[in-house]
Structures are given as C-alpha cells and as structure tokens.
Scaffold this motif. Structure first.
Motif, PDB file in Angstrom:
ATOM      1  N   SER A 122       0.853  -1.196   0.000  1.00  0.00           N
ATOM      2  CA  SER A 122       0.000   0.000   0.000  1.00  0.00           C
ATOM      3  C   SER A 122       0.883   1.239   0.000  1.00  0.00           C
ATOM      4  O   SER A 122       1.934   1.270   0.636  1.00  0.00           O
ATOM      5  CB  SER A 122      -0.924   0.006   1.217  1.00  0.00           C
ATOM      6  N   THR A 123       0.448   2.238  -0.750  1.00  0.00           N
ATOM      7  CA  THR A 123       1.195   3.483  -0.889  1.00  0.00           C
ATOM      8  C   THR A 123       0.325   4.640  -0.444  1.00  0.00           C
ATOM      9  O   THR A 123      -0.849   4.709  -0.801  1.00  0.00           O
ATOM     10  CB  THR A 123       1.629   3.691  -2.356  1.00  0.00           C
ATOM     11  N   VAL A 124       0.912   5.540   0.336  1.00  0.00           N
ATOM     12  CA  VAL A 124       0.228   6.754   0.783  1.00  0.00           C
ATOM     13  C   VAL A 124       1.047   7.946   0.301  1.00  0.00           C
ATOM     14  O   VAL A 124       2.240   8.041   0.597  1.00  0.00           O
ATOM     15  CB  VAL A 124       0.084   6.794   2.324  1.00  0.00           C
ATOM     16  N   ALA A 125       0.423   8.816  -0.468  1.00  0.00           N
ATOM     17  CA  ALA A 125       1.107  10.023  -0.930  1.00  0.00           C
ATOM     18  C   ALA A 125       1.320  10.959   0.246  1.00  0.00           C
ATOM     19  O   ALA A 125       0.538  10.980   1.200  1.00  0.00           O
ATOM     20  CB  ALA A 125       0.273  10.711  -2.013  1.00  0.00           C
ATOM     21  N   TRP A 126       2.406  11.743   0.186  1.00  0.00           N
ATOM     22  CA  TRP A 126       2.683  12.668   1.294  1.00  0.00           C
ATOM     23  C   TRP A 126       1.560  13.689   1.449  1.00  0.00           C
ATOM     24  O   TRP A 126       1.325  14.176   2.557  1.00  0.00           O
ATOM     25  CB  TRP A 126       4.015  13.380   1.068  1.00  0.00           C
ATOM     26  N   GLU A 127       0.840  13.989   0.371  1.00  0.00           N
ATOM     27  CA  GLU A 127      -0.265  14.948   0.461  1.00  0.00           C
ATOM     28  C   GLU A 127      -1.415  14.413   1.313  1.00  0.00           C
ATOM     29  O   GLU A 127      -2.198  15.180   1.860  1.00  0.00           O
ATOM     30  CB  GLU A 127      -0.790  15.294  -0.938  1.00  0.00           C
ATOM     31  N   GLN A 128      -1.536  13.081   1.408  1.00  0.00           N
ATOM     32  CA  GLN A 128      -2.600  12.471   2.204  1.00  0.00           C
ATOM     33  C   GLN A 128      -2.217  12.316   3.666  1.00  0.00           C
ATOM     34  O   GLN A 128      -3.054  11.970   4.488  1.00  0.00           O
ATOM     35  CB  GLN A 128      -2.956  11.099   1.638  1.00  0.00           C
ATOM     36  N   ALA A 129      -0.961  12.561   4.005  1.00  0.00           N
ATOM     37  CA  ALA A 129      -0.482  12.356   5.373  1.00  0.00           C
ATOM     38  C   ALA A 129      -0.617  13.635   6.186  1.00  0.00           C
ATOM     39  O   ALA A 129      -0.165  14.697   5.772  1.00  0.00           O
ATOM     40  CB  ALA A 129       0.968  11.914   5.357  1.00  0.00           C
ATOM     41  N   ALA A 130      -1.255  13.520   7.342  1.00  0.00           N
ATOM     42  CA  ALA A 130      -1.360  14.661   8.247  1.00  0.00           C
ATOM     43  C   ALA A 130      -0.115  14.766   9.123  1.00  0.00           C
ATOM     44  O   ALA A 130       0.368  15.860   9.385  1.00  0.00           O
ATOM     45  CB  ALA A 130      -2.606  14.535   9.117  1.00  0.00           C
ATOM     46  N   ALA A 131       0.405  13.627   9.586  1.00  0.00           N
ATOM     47  CA  ALA A 131       1.584  13.629  10.454  1.00  0.00           C
ATOM     48  C   ALA A 131       2.257  12.267  10.402  1.00  0.00           C
ATOM     49  O   ALA A 131       1.619  11.250  10.155  1.00  0.00           O
ATOM     50  CB  ALA A 131       1.181  13.952  11.884  1.00  0.00           C
ATOM     51  N   VAL A 132       3.558  12.278  10.650  1.00  0.00           N
ATOM     52  CA  VAL A 132       4.339  11.055  10.815  1.00  0.00           C
ATOM     53  C   VAL A 132       5.081  11.233  12.130  1.00  0.00           C
ATOM     54  O   VAL A 132       5.882  12.140  12.267  1.00  0.00           O
ATOM     55  CB  VAL A 132       5.343  10.844   9.659  1.00  0.00           C
ATOM     56  N   ARG A 133       4.784  10.355  13.094  1.00  0.00           N
ATOM     57  CA  ARG A 133       5.409  10.524  14.409  1.00  0.00           C
ATOM     58  C   ARG A 133       5.554   9.181  15.113  1.00  0.00           C
ATOM     59  O   ARG A 133       4.883   8.204  14.784  1.00  0.00           O
ATOM     60  CB  ARG A 133       4.617  11.487  15.270  1.00  0.00           C
ATOM     61  N   THR A 134       6.437   9.158  16.100  1.00  0.00           N
ATOM     62  CA  THR A 134       6.671   7.963  16.899  1.00  0.00           C
ATOM     63  C   THR A 134       5.782   8.010  18.129  1.00  0.00           C
ATOM     64  O   THR A 134       5.727   9.030  18.815  1.00  0.00           O
ATOM     65  CB  THR A 134       8.149   7.899  17.327  1.00  0.00           C
ATOM     66  N   VAL A 135       5.085   6.914  18.397  1.00  0.00           N
ATOM     67  CA  VAL A 135       4.191   6.837  19.559  1.00  0.00           C
ATOM     68  C   VAL A 135       4.479   5.563  20.344  1.00  0.00           C
ATOM     69  O   VAL A 135       4.950   4.574  19.794  1.00  0.00           O
ATOM     70  CB  VAL A 135       2.701   6.870  19.137  1.00  0.00           C
ATOM     71  N   GLN A 136       4.190   5.627  21.633  1.00  0.00           N
ATOM     72  CA  GLN A 136       4.287   4.458  22.509  1.00  0.00           C
ATOM     73  C   GLN A 136       2.937   3.761  22.492  1.00  0.00           C
ATOM     74  O   GLN A 136       1.911   4.370  22.799  1.00  0.00           O
ATOM     75  CB  GLN A 136       4.630   4.925  23.933  1.00  0.00           C
ATOM     76  N   GLN A 137       2.925   2.481  22.134  1.00  0.00           N
ATOM     77  CA  GLN A 137       1.664   1.753  22.039  1.00  0.00           C
ATOM     78  C   GLN A 137       1.938   0.259  22.029  1.00  0.00           C
ATOM     79  O   GLN A 137       3.077  -0.158  21.819  1.00  0.00           O
ATOM     80  CB  GLN A 137       0.907   2.141  20.764  1.00  0.00           C
ATOM     81  N   PRO A 138       0.919  -0.575  22.228  1.00  0.00           N
ATOM     82  CA  PRO A 138       1.118  -2.022  22.067  1.00  0.00           C
ATOM     83  C   PRO A 138       1.388  -2.342  20.595  1.00  0.00           C
ATOM     84  O   PRO A 138       0.702  -1.850  19.712  1.00  0.00           O
ATOM     85  CB  PRO A 138      -0.207  -2.627  22.519  1.00  0.00           C
ATOM     86  N   VAL A 139       2.421  -3.139  20.349  1.00  0.00           N
ATOM     87  CA  VAL A 139       2.792  -3.522  18.989  1.00  0.00           C
ATOM     88  C   VAL A 139       2.869  -5.033  18.898  1.00  0.00           C
ATOM     89  O   VAL A 139       3.052  -5.724  19.897  1.00  0.00           O
ATOM     90  CB  VAL A 139       4.140  -2.888  18.569  1.00  0.00           C
ATOM     91  N   ARG A 140       2.725  -5.544  17.695  1.00  0.00           N
ATOM     92  CA  ARG A 140       2.786  -6.995  17.476  1.00  0.00           C
ATOM     93  C   ARG A 140       4.238  -7.448  17.507  1.00  0.00           C
ATOM     94  O   ARG A 140       5.108  -6.811  16.926  1.00  0.00           O
ATOM     95  CB  ARG A 140       2.132  -7.340  16.159  1.00  0.00           C
ATOM     96  N   TRP A 141       4.488  -8.568  18.167  1.00  0.00           N
ATOM     97  CA  TRP A 141       5.826  -9.125  18.295  1.00  0.00           C
ATOM     98  C   TRP A 141       6.109 -10.017  17.094  1.00  0.00           C
ATOM     99  O   TRP A 141       5.445 -11.032  16.901  1.00  0.00           O
ATOM    100  CB  TRP A 141       5.934  -9.895  19.612  1.00  0.00           C
ATOM    101  N   LEU A 142       7.077  -9.618  16.247  1.00  0.00           N
ATOM    102  CA  LEU A 142       7.444 -10.343  15.024  1.00  0.00           C
ATOM    103  C   LEU A 142       6.251 -10.618  14.110  1.00  0.00           C
ATOM    104  O   LEU A 142       6.210 -11.622  13.400  1.00  0.00           O
ATOM    105  CB  LEU A 142       8.157 -11.658  15.357  1.00  0.00           C
ATOM    106  N   GLY A 143       5.263  -9.734  14.129  1.00  0.00           N
ATOM    107  CA  GLY A 143       4.099  -9.890  13.272  1.00  0.00           C
ATOM    108  C   GLY A 143       3.099 -10.919  13.735  1.00  0.00           C
ATOM    109  O   GLY A 143       2.118 -11.178  13.052  1.00  0.00           O
TER     110      GLY A 143
END
Length: 181
Positions: free
Chosen positions: A105-126
C-alpha cells in the motif's frame, strides 16, 4: 577480507543530511533488513535448495509429475523468501510505501497529516501477541492511522538504535515532502 556490505550503516551514519540520497524519486528503504528477516529468508532458501535436489532425484528416478510438483513448490518458496527481503517501509518524493508479504500500500505525502513515533502495544514479530513498544505511525487526514515501523518487528527486534535512526529518517522525509503541499 573487508566485507563491504557491513559498511553500509557507516556511510549512512556519516551523512549529515536527513535525506542522504541524491535521487529522491526512487523508492528507498531507509534501513537495512533486520537479522530475523534475513535469517528466515536464508532458511527458506536453504529449504528450497533441498527441494530442488529432491526435484532432480524425482525427475531421474520416477519422472514427470512428481518432479514438476517439487519444482513448483521450490519456486514458490524462493518467491516467498525474496518477497520477505523486500518487506518493509519504503520512501520517496511521492510518498511512503508499506510492502507486506501479500499486499503493498502506498500513501502520498499529500494524504499524510503527520508522521510521528508513539508508545503503544505492537505486534511481536508480526504474530498476534502484542507487547508494549514504539511504533512510527502515519496519520492520514481522514483520521486513519497506519503503523509503518515497530520496535518489535523482524527488522528492529532488540535494536532500538536502528529503529530510532529509521524513524527519524522517515519523519524527515515526511517533513520535507509533506509540507510541500
């Protein structure tokens, strides 16, 4: 004997620019594939070599259909291994691309409001199991959030510095081309 592929990070670290590439129109992965991803791909390629050997033995001993089945299985295993090595987040002047095993999937930069690092639960090795970690999140104008990178993925597991460098680089691409709207 010098191993040139090990010096790729040194060249990246030495670059003073946030966007160290000359040609920003080509899709680039701003980090190297992690050891988990490379290890699994190597094991799959080793498995495919055994399957190819079985193909030759089957073709010489029994003939036809069994050898064809083994050859097809080997080609599929090789394709999966190569696709696993391409998986990850890729950036260019046009946007950010998330390459998965079966879907891109591709997202154009015009469609992006922000790119940032957040602390959250993430999947371990997918896998379905989640742990507390960091994720680089792209937020679209519609409010949708897409996790681009996580600290517990196959590329960054037990390598926090590599995650920080990759996240900073993707954020720099977003800042550079996201504001050019």
């Amino acid at each position: 004997m010098p191993l040139s592929f090990l010096t790729a990070d040194r060249a990246f670290d030495a670059a003073d620019a946030a966007l160290p590439y000359d040609d920003h129109d080509h899709w680039r992965r701003p980090y190297r594939p992690g050891p988990w991803r490379v290890g699994v791909a190597a094991v799959l390629l080793l498995l495919s070599s055994f399957i190819l050997f079985a193909t030759v033995v089957t073709a010489l001993a029994a003939g036809g259909s069994g050898a064809v089945v083994c050859a097809v299985v080997s080609v599929v295993v090789i394709a999966v291994a190569l696709r696993m090595l391409r998986m990850g987040t890729w950036v260019s002047r046009h946007g950010v691309r998330r390459v998965g095993l079966l879907r891109t999937s591709t997202v154009a930069w015009e469609q992006a409001a922000a790119v940032r690092t957040v602390q959250q639960p993430v999947r371990w090795l997918g896998l379905p199991r989640t742990v507390q970690g960091q994720a680089l999140v792209l937020e679209r104008h519609r409010g949708e959030r897409v996790a681009l990178l996580t600290t517990h993925s196959a590329d960054f597991l037990a390598s926090g510095d590599a995650f920080d460098r990759a996240a900073d680089t993707v954020e720099a691409w977003g800042a550079e081309y996201g504001r050019a709207r």
